[in-house]
Enzyme design. Structure first.
Site, mmCIF file in Angstrom:
data_model
loop_
_atom_site.group_PDB
_atom_site.id
_atom_site.type_symbol
_atom_site.label_atom_id
_atom_site.label_comp_id
_atom_site.label_asym_id
_atom_site.label_seq_id
_atom_site.Cartn_x
_atom_site.Cartn_y
_atom_site.Cartn_z
ATOM 1 C CG ASP A 37 -2.286 0.918 1.147
ATOM 2 O OD1 ASP A 37 -3.128 0.270 0.898
ATOM 3 O OD2 ASP A 37 -2.049 2.152 1.012
ATOM 4 C CG ASP A 60 3.165 5.682 -6.355
ATOM 5 O OD1 ASP A 60 2.199 5.393 -7.000
ATOM 6 O OD2 ASP A 60 3.565 6.858 -6.584
ATOM 7 C CB VAL A 61 0.207 0.572 -8.205
ATOM 8 C CG1 VAL A 61 -0.170 -0.403 -7.059
ATOM 9 C CG2 VAL A 61 -1.099 1.618 -8.187
ATOM 10 C CG ASN A 87 -7.816 -4.016 -3.638
ATOM 11 O OD1 ASN A 87 -9.037 -4.229 -4.137
ATOM 12 N ND2 ASN A 87 -7.524 -3.224 -2.821
ATOM 13 C CE1 TYR A 154 -12.883 2.643 -9.476
ATOM 14 C CE2 TYR A 154 -15.139 2.688 -10.332
ATOM 15 C CZ TYR A 154 -14.375 2.102 -9.490
ATOM 16 O OH TYR A 154 -14.441 0.991 -9.004
ATOM 17 C CE LYS A 158 -11.261 0.050 -10.424
ATOM 18 N NZ LYS A 158 -10.165 -0.903 -9.843
ATOM 19 C CB THR A 189 -15.440 -0.006 0.985
ATOM 20 O OG1 THR A 189 -15.916 0.919 0.242
ATOM 21 C CG2 THR A 189 -15.321 -1.336 0.283
#
Length: 250
Positions: A37, A60-61, A87, A154, A158, A189
Site C-alpha cells: 500500500d 506506489d502502483v 486491487n 474510473y 475499470k 467499504t
C-alpha cells in the site's frame, strides 16, 4: 476447501476495504501475504493483527520502479511469487464536462496504468518461474453507466482493467499464468459508508438498483479472489466474475 499453504501472495491497496478483506482471507487460507500500500502505517497495522504470515510493504502502483522494487523484494525475502491481486484504485465523482485534467490523469495512472505495472512485473516473474495467478479488481462501472454518481475516468479505467485480464491471460497461458478479473458491485467499504452517511438518498438509490437489495460485504469479494488464485480455479483464465449481488442482471 482452499489451502494456499506455501504460496506467496501480494495485494496492492491492501490496507483497507476489499484489499484488507482479501489479505485476511489469503492469510486464513495459509498464504504468506504481503499488504502492499502507498500508506505504509495502516498496512503495518493490518499486518500486525493477522500474524506472522502477513507482511507490509510500501508501493506506489503508478510508479513502475516502485512496483518493480516491490516484486524484487518479495521474491528476495520470501522466495517466490505465486499470486498477485491488483486491487489499488481511486475514484472521484466528477461530471465529464467539469472534470479537471489532473483528475482524469491521476485516476488513469492509478487504476489502469497501475494495474498494468502490477500485472507486468508479476507476470515477468511468473512466466519465468513456472506460473502463477493474477486477479485484477474491476467494477460494475466497467459494464454499466452508474447512477446517480459520475466518474467516467474510473469507469473506463475499470473497463480496460477487465479486458486487460483477457488479453494477458491469452498471452501468458502457455507459461502457466492465469489472469482473471472480478467486477464487484456496491461494496460496504469505508468509502461507500462515508458517502452513504453524507447522503442517505444516494445510498438508497444504490441499493434500489441491486436485485439482492443490499451492499456486498468486502469478504464476499475476497472469497471470489481467493478462489480464483487457488487450484480450484485451475481451468479459469481470461474471465471476469461479476460479484455484484445481481446488479448487472437488471
Amino acid at each position: 476447501m482452499i489451502d494456499l499453504t506455501g504460496r506467496i501472495a501480494v495485494v496492492t491497496g491492501g490496507a483497507q476495504g476489499i484489499g484488507a478483506a482479501t489479505v485476511t482471507r489469503l492469510a486464513e487460507a495459509g498464504a504468506t501475504t504481503i499488504v502492499a500500500d502507498r500508506r505504509l502505517e495502516p498496512a503495518q497495522e493490518l499486518a500486525a493483527t493477522l500474524g506472522d504470515r502477513v507482511h507490509a510493504r510500501p508501493v506506489d502502483v503508478s510508479d513502475s520502479s516502485s512496483v518493480r522494487d516491490l516484486v524484487q523484494s518479495v521474491v528476495a525475502d520470501f522466495g517466490g511469487l505465486d499470486a498477485w491481486v491488483n486491487n489499488a484504485g481511486i475514484v472521484e465523482d466528477s461530471r465529464a464536462l467539469d472534470m479537471p485534467d489532473e483528475v482524469w490523469q491521476r485516476t488513469v495512472d492509478v487504476d489502469l496504468t497501475g494495474t498494468f505495472f502490477g500485472a507486468r512485473e508479476a507476470g515477468r516473474h511468473m512466466t519465468a518461474h513456472g506460473g502463477g495467478a493474477i486477479v485484477n479488481i474491476s467494477s460494475i462501472a466497467a459494464y454499466r453507466a452508474t447512477r446517480p454518481e459520475h466518474h467516467v475516468a474510473y469507469d473506463v479505467s475499470k473497463a480496460a482493467v477487465a479486458h486487460m485480464a483477457t488479453v494477458l491471460a491469452s498471452e501468458w497461458a502457455s507459461a502457466g499464468v492465469r489472469v482473471n478479473a472480478v467486477a464487484p458491485g456496491y461494496t460496504n467499504t469505508e468509502i461507500l459508508k462515508g458517502v452513504g452517511s453524507a447522503d442517505p438518498e444516494v445510498m438508497a438509490a444504490w441499493i434500489a438498483q441491486v436485485p439482492q437489495g443490499r451492499l456486498i460485504e468486502p469478504v464476499e469479494i475476497a472469497n471470489v479472489v481467493v478462489f480464483l488464485v487457488s487450484d480450484l480455479a485451475s481451468s479459469i483464465t481470461g474471465q471476469v466474475v461479476h460479484a455484484d449481488a445481481g446488479y448487472t442482471a437488471w
